[in-house]
Design an enzyme around this catalytic site. Sequence first.
Site: not given
Ligand code: GLA
Length: 655
Positions: A144, A300
């Site tokens: 991210e 995710e």
């Molecule tokens: C992001 C991050 C993860 C985690 C999630 C929680 O997507 O990539 O590591 O922190 O948020 O929702």
Amino acid sequence: MTIWFGGDYNPEQWAETVWQEDVVLMQQAGVTMVTVGVFSWSWLEPQEGTFTFEWLDRVLDTLHAAGIRVDLATATASPPPWLSHRYPDSLPVTETGVRLQRGARQAYCPSSPDYRRLAARLAGEIARRYADHPALELWHINNEYGCHVSRCYCETSAAAFRRWLTNKYGTVENLNRAWGTAFWSQRYGSIDEVTVPSAAPAFRNPTQLLDFDRFSSDEILGIFREEAAAVRAASPSVPITTNFMGLFKPLDYWAWAAELDVISDDCYPDPVDPDSPYLAAMTRDLMRSLADGKPWLLMEQSAGAVNWRPSNAAKPEGMMRAWSYQAIARGADGILYFQWRQSERGAERFHSAMLPHTGTDSVSWKAVCQLGGELREIGDALDAPTHGSVGIMLDWDSWWSIEQTGLPSTIDYMEGVRAWYRTLYDAGVAIDFVNPRSDLGRYSAIVVPTLFVATSDALAALSAYAEAGGRLLVGYQSGITDEEGRLTPGGYLGSLAETLGVRIDEFFPLPVPGSVPADSVRLRANDLGVRDAVGIVWSERLVITSADVVARFASGPLEGEAAITRRSAGAGQAWYAATLPDPWLRSRLVAQLLAGTGVLEDAVAVPGVEVTRRGRHRFVINQTASAVSVPIAGQTLSVEPYGVRILEGDTVWRD
Ligand code: GLA
């Protein structure tokens, strides 16, 4: 075609005895791939230059023995405490000059040579060690990018910005011209005098701000490139991804997408927001568009609640499954979660996981296992996704620019994008996102909610699209500046004015929401049978040169004047909307825009239900908590709350 199923796996948070239990439960859940190592830097390199890979060897071997594939991270998302202790300048600085400290994650300046050198080295070490590991399926670069720190205002960043400007402009004279520094005595004698646009006494230079946004997106892309190069040198044949965050303003994902082998996305819609289904659908359609119509991965999502909203709602039974199928219907070839096992400690201990703290005797675990089993069964039968039939233009230069200050009004760029998307979504239309350089010709219609910054090429491409038979709808605040932020030479809309058959005489922006007087204007569209509609956000005085008036303002200073127009342009049509019409009028306009294209004939529009085609299959997804009936394929299909039915041709294939 495999539909991957799994999630982020953080075994360093657990004793090795737990790892054995993990793989057994992963098999039970139908897990086929896990992402390992995203936050493992301090465990893989506990001191600078000392690498401890043995534990990760055992993790990968354990997963491999269980037949689980690995999306292996480069572990660079959270630099270890020693890094900023040793190199304090690597910490990022905010717009107001605060240096952010370690103790959370992503505490690095994107331009820090120390962070970048050490990140690329670690990526290379990991790639060399695991390039031939039999469990390796995919490389996961960083994590991210930009989610917490997307802009840094430190001295190192300022120097990098100057190098970027020198590369772009060559000379300070060119920069002075492009930035319009004759205004407010901003003329620079040398590029050395330029700095980052930190907090300042008054409106900052708009082109400096725009260039800083472009620079910042490029600069972070530069970190990705360095890590990717280190990985590719050791592991040239394994594909590379990094996880996007949907409609994320700080990074121009069009530029990024071109450098990824696989597009992936993290998406956490709010379970209690009634808009979540269409907002999530938007991000899925964006990912498929970034992948140029090819499959992508939902890297995710959450099994249940997150822990970062003021209040974190759980998902009612069935919602997680429905949202997962939404992603698959819109082109995902993988459903993964953050994270496999719920953490006991740390800042995300209250975030749900595939395996919750409550264990396997829980509703959410059963839902995860059920989905894992289903995806394993259907995977091989699914076709590749395809392009949508209508394109919505999305442009980061415009997004960045129209949300600056010192403009005619305060406009939320995404409000218009969301509005037009919503109308097409409600009509059951398959939607792609496009940019001004896309192949527009493949679409039955192109909707441009706002193209504030438009190059002359972009304006010409839109005109050419309509002239060649396309249906073009252009919204207000398009063609306002060129790529340097200069007001479009020859008048707003530039060369597109002729295609649209209108000219803009003067802006009359509507008051921002909640203002007195009214923040909307009445509209009348007699030919569409709409006598009482409203527009929000914008109005303006148009001069009609060769268009038909479709709707007029029916209140306010422009009462009686044109609000929405249409012109036959060559073989196509060119529509212009000088306001953001309400949902009812928008749906009438979209029906007109698409009339005769065949797009609506193929669409099923039932409120709360998504019918999405992927190759031979149509996914019928009930996004509501009530049962629905859907007329489709000559029958009436009942779909239970949050239910999913998949048709192959005209017969139900899976429930
Ligand atoms: C992001 C991050 C993860 C985690 C999630 C929680 O997507 O990539 O590591 O922190 O948020 O929702």
